[in-house]
Design a protein around this motif. Structure first.
Motif, PDB file in Angstrom:
ATOM      1  N   LEU A 276      12.180  -3.092  -0.645  1.00 21.48           N
ATOM      2  CA  LEU A 276      11.110  -3.545  -1.533  1.00 21.48           C
ATOM      3  C   LEU A 276      11.670  -4.106  -2.840  1.00 21.48           C
ATOM      4  O   LEU A 276      12.770  -3.745  -3.265  1.00 21.48           O
ATOM      5  N   LYS A 277      10.868  -4.981  -3.476  1.00 21.86           N
ATOM      6  CA  LYS A 277      11.223  -5.528  -4.773  1.00 21.86           C
ATOM      7  C   LYS A 277      10.027  -5.384  -5.701  1.00 21.86           C
ATOM      8  O   LYS A 277       8.910  -5.743  -5.349  1.00 21.86           O
TER       9      LYS A 277
ATOM     10  N   SER B 168       0.821  -1.209   0.000  1.00 21.42           N
ATOM     11  CA  SER B 168       0.000   0.000   0.000  1.00 21.42           C
ATOM     12  C   SER B 168       0.856   1.259   0.000  1.00 21.42           C
ATOM     13  O   SER B 168       1.898   1.317   0.677  1.00 21.42           O
ATOM     14  N   PRO B 169       0.437   2.298  -0.712  1.00 17.82           N
ATOM     15  CA  PRO B 169       1.161   3.573  -0.688  1.00 17.82           C
ATOM     16  C   PRO B 169       1.067   4.275   0.668  1.00 17.82           C
ATOM     17  O   PRO B 169       1.743   5.291   0.877  1.00 17.82           O
TER      18      PRO B 169
ATOM     19  N   VAL C 192      -4.939   0.160  -5.683  1.00 17.80           N
ATOM     20  CA  VAL C 192      -3.964   1.227  -5.460  1.00 17.80           C
ATOM     21  C   VAL C 192      -2.694   0.635  -4.854  1.00 17.80           C
ATOM     22  O   VAL C 192      -2.752  -0.066  -3.838  1.00 17.80           O
ATOM     23  N   TYR C 193      -1.564   0.926  -5.461  1.00 13.92           N
ATOM     24  CA  TYR C 193      -0.281   0.346  -5.063  1.00 13.92           C
ATOM     25  C   TYR C 193       0.797   1.429  -4.930  1.00 13.92           C
ATOM     26  O   TYR C 193       0.681   2.521  -5.493  1.00 13.92           O
ATOM     27  N   LEU C 194       1.854   1.075  -4.218  1.00 17.54           N
ATOM     28  CA  LEU C 194       3.033   1.942  -4.152  1.00 17.54           C
ATOM     29  C   LEU C 194       3.789   1.831  -5.476  1.00 17.54           C
ATOM     30  O   LEU C 194       3.865   0.752  -6.071  1.00 17.54           O
ATOM     31  N   ALA C 195       4.329   2.939  -5.948  1.00 18.56           N
ATOM     32  CA  ALA C 195       5.063   2.923  -7.218  1.00 18.56           C
ATOM     33  C   ALA C 195       6.229   3.901  -7.189  1.00 18.56           C
ATOM     34  O   ALA C 195       6.237   4.874  -6.429  1.00 18.56           O
ATOM     35  N   LEU C 196       7.218   3.620  -8.022  1.00 17.20           N
ATOM     36  CA  LEU C 196       8.370   4.496  -8.212  1.00 17.20           C
ATOM     37  C   LEU C 196       8.427   4.851  -9.693  1.00 17.20           C
ATOM     38  O   LEU C 196       8.378   3.974 -10.563  1.00 17.20           O
ATOM     39  N   LEU C 197       8.523   6.139  -9.992  1.00 18.14           N
ATOM     40  CA  LEU C 197       8.542   6.613 -11.374  1.00 18.14           C
ATOM     41  C   LEU C 197       9.797   7.448 -11.603  1.00 18.14           C
ATOM     42  O   LEU C 197      10.153   8.282 -10.755  1.00 18.14           O
ATOM     43  N   SER C 198      10.461   7.235 -12.732  1.00 16.59           N
ATOM     44  CA  SER C 198      11.662   8.025 -13.035  1.00 16.59           C
ATOM     45  C   SER C 198      11.660   8.489 -14.483  1.00 16.59           C
ATOM     46  O   SER C 198      11.073   7.860 -15.364  1.00 16.59           O
TER      47      SER C 198
ATOM     48  N   GLU D   5      10.584   9.663  -8.352  1.00 17.99           N
ATOM     49  CA  GLU D   5       9.554  10.011  -7.372  1.00 17.99           C
ATOM     50  C   GLU D   5       8.754   8.798  -6.903  1.00 17.99           C
ATOM     51  O   GLU D   5       8.429   7.909  -7.678  1.00 17.99           O
ATOM     52  N   TRP D   6       8.504   8.797  -5.595  1.00 19.79           N
ATOM     53  CA  TRP D   6       7.601   7.816  -5.000  1.00 19.79           C
ATOM     54  C   TRP D   6       6.174   8.354  -5.081  1.00 19.79           C
ATOM     55  O   TRP D   6       5.944   9.547  -4.965  1.00 19.79           O
ATOM     56  N   GLY D   7       5.230   7.442  -5.273  1.00 20.32           N
ATOM     57  CA  GLY D   7       3.841   7.874  -5.296  1.00 20.32           C
ATOM     58  C   GLY D   7       2.886   6.703  -5.234  1.00 20.32           C
ATOM     59  O   GLY D   7       3.294   5.537  -5.059  1.00 20.32           O
ATOM     60  N   SER D   8       1.620   7.001  -5.354  1.00 18.35           N
ATOM     61  CA  SER D   8       0.596   5.953  -5.378  1.00 18.35           C
ATOM     62  C   SER D   8       0.166   5.728  -6.822  1.00 18.35           C
ATOM     63  O   SER D   8       0.121   6.668  -7.626  1.00 18.35           O
ATOM     64  N   PHE D   9      -0.154   4.489  -7.136  1.00 14.59           N
ATOM     65  CA  PHE D   9      -0.554   4.151  -8.495  1.00 14.59           C
ATOM     66  C   PHE D   9      -1.886   3.419  -8.473  1.00 14.59           C
ATOM     67  O   PHE D   9      -2.025   2.373  -7.823  1.00 14.59           O
ATOM     68  N   HIS D  10      -2.860   3.973  -9.177  1.00 13.53           N
ATOM     69  CA  HIS D  10      -4.183   3.357  -9.274  1.00 13.53           C
ATOM     70  C   HIS D  10      -4.255   2.546 -10.558  1.00 13.53           C
ATOM     71  O   HIS D  10      -4.317   3.106 -11.657  1.00 13.53           O
TER      72      HIS D  10
END
Length: 473
Positions: free
Chosen positions: A329-330, A161-162, A249-255, A232-237
């Motif tokens: 996390l993985k 969870s985010p 809704v999940y935790l996500a990393l975007l670059s 950036e870390w954020g939430s992903f729907h």
């Protein structure tokens, strides 16, 4: 052992001249390794049929270059522009300034242009507008690819969870502070120096420039540049099942980052070479000078561009592995895509063309891509619909609403901070020229291209890391 003579090579349709001597020398070396005659002839023929992949081969490079020189067709010397631009479609015209359209008009007058399209995030760039897609006939235009070759996106999803971002905010902030390096000259040293198989790529030895750039690559591997580059870390729907995950809704990393100094040096060298080859090209399109893919320079650029793409992908891989490892996390799923690149693609009429996407995302049928917003706004995971008139493309982001200079002169720090606070975003670094107000509304840009892509998910940034200094691209 069987000796491959010049006579044998000629019987196998090899032409007279220097190339016979090169082929005989290689044959002798292979024969000394107990390679059979037929196998040697097959290897030599593979180089003759498609020489460019062998430019980085220590044994075959000289033969490959000679094949390219012999196969080179006489290029039309006509640099005269067409009287009027080839018509092209525009998505989201109401979001695009007239100068960007004018720039695209000029690109559509090039004698090598086949087709084009303009995406809703379009704005003025060097030569081709950012958000411009250009198809050409057997030529590559370095500045239609861009200075930051293979600038790309990567999204990693985690089956957690985010809410963790709020519960362990300092841990996630520290992961971005400690495991990323941003800005001009950013590099890792000592035990932090990154390793990746891309550094073992034979292509680093294909040209004198690439040999010199390998040191740059070793120093900058796993780093990010200035301007709109971020992690950036954020939430992903997620709206449909994917990667073994159910909608939710999940935790996500975007670059967002590219090929750093490697791509910039490649772009500089080959764009200058292209301009030297077309001195009579109209001043309005001088940055759209091209290199024939039948030429040695064109093949060198193509090989260099593709290596820069692999290097940019490696940068993202290292960033994501390190940042995620810092929080224990993985990833369970990954999506990534280039948006400053050129591809060999087939059009609906069967012609093979070179499709340049300068700030545009590939959107072929079923192809996944990421379209980010600004530091304070959402990004979207999309799936392409393969629309031929767009050259199977979509926007690469929200697109700038104002230039970097205008943003620096007109947006106050307090206004930016208020925007970020309203959107619950914590910013680590970040130049004022990247303020959210400097960008078009991402929702409007996405809405303008529903014909081109389906939206599969929405990323909402929470902790954003960027370079402090203003961007230069």
């Amino acid at each position: 052992m069987d000796i491959i003579t010049g006579k044998i090579l000629k019987l196998n349709n090899w032409p007279d001249g220097k190339i016979i001597g090169i082929a005989k020398t290689i044959s002798a070396q292979l024969a000394a390794q107990d390679v059979e005659r037929d196998a040697i002839l097959n290897q030599l023929d593979a180089v003759r049929q498609e020489p460019s992949p062998f430019l980085a081969d220590p044994l075959m490079a000289g033969l490959a270059r000679e094949c390219i020189r012999l196969n080179k067709k006489d290029e039309p010397s006509i640099d005269t522009l067409l009287e009027s631009p080839i018509p092209f479609p525009i998505w989201g015209r109401e979001h695009i300034d007239d100068e960007a359209v004018k720039q695209m008009d000029s690109a559509m007058r090039l004698p090598v242009t086949v087709a084009g399209a303009l995406m809703p995030d379009a704005h003025v760039g060097y030569g081709l507008p950012i958000g411009g897609v250009l198809a050409t006939d057997n030529v590559v235009i370095p500045y239609a690819v861009g200075v930051d070759i293979a600038c790309r996106m990567r999204l990693s999803l985690y089956d957690v969870s985010p809410h963790l971002l709020g519960q362990k905010k300092s841990v996630f902030e520290n992961s971005l502070w400690n495991e990323t390096a941003f800005g001009m000259g950013a590099k890792w040293t000592g035990s932090k120096k990154a390793q990746h198989e891309v550094l073992d790529d034979d292509s680093w030895y294909a040209t004198p420039q690439l040999k010199m750039l390998k040191d740059t690559a070793m120093n900058q591997l796993g780093t990010s540049g200035t301007g709109n580059h971020f992690a950036e870390w954020g939430s992903f729907h997620l709206t449909e099942p994917m990667f073994g995950l159910e909608p939710g809704v999940y935790l996500a990393l975007l670059s967002h980052s590219g090929s750093r100094g490697v791509g910039a040096k490649i772009a500089d060298r080959y764009s200058k070479l292209a301009r030297e080859k077309h001195p009579d090209l109209d001043a309005s399109v001088k940055y759209l000078a091209w290199l024939s893919l039948d030429s040695e320079e064109g093949q060198e650029y193509w090989l260099s561009m593709e290596l820069a793409g692999r290097f940019a992908s490696a940068n993202h891989y290292i960033i994501h592995q390190r940042v995620a490892a810092a929080v224990g996390l993985k990833e369970v799923g990954v999506v990534e895509n280039h948006h400053n690149f050129a591809w060999k693609e087939k059009m609906v009429d069967g012609r093979t063309v070179i499709v340049h996407r300068k700030g545009a995302t590939p959107a072929g049928v079923g192809v996944l891509g990421i379209i980010p917003g600004s530091m304070g706004d959402a990004g979207y995971l999309v799936r392409g619909k393969g629309i031929a008139s767009s050259l199977e493309s979509a926007s690469h982001g929200a697109g700038r609403l104002m230039s970097r200079r205008n943003a620096l002169n007109s947006i106050s720090r307090s206004a930016r901070e208020e925007y970020l606070k309203t959107n619950n975003v914590t910013l680590l670094g970040g130049g004022m020229d990247e303020s959210p107000q400097a960008y078009k509304p991402i929702e409007a840009v996405i809405k303008a291209q529903t014909e081109l892509v389906d939206v599969l998910g929405k990323f909402t940034p929470r902790i954003v890391r960027m370079a402090d200094e203003p961007g230069d691209i």
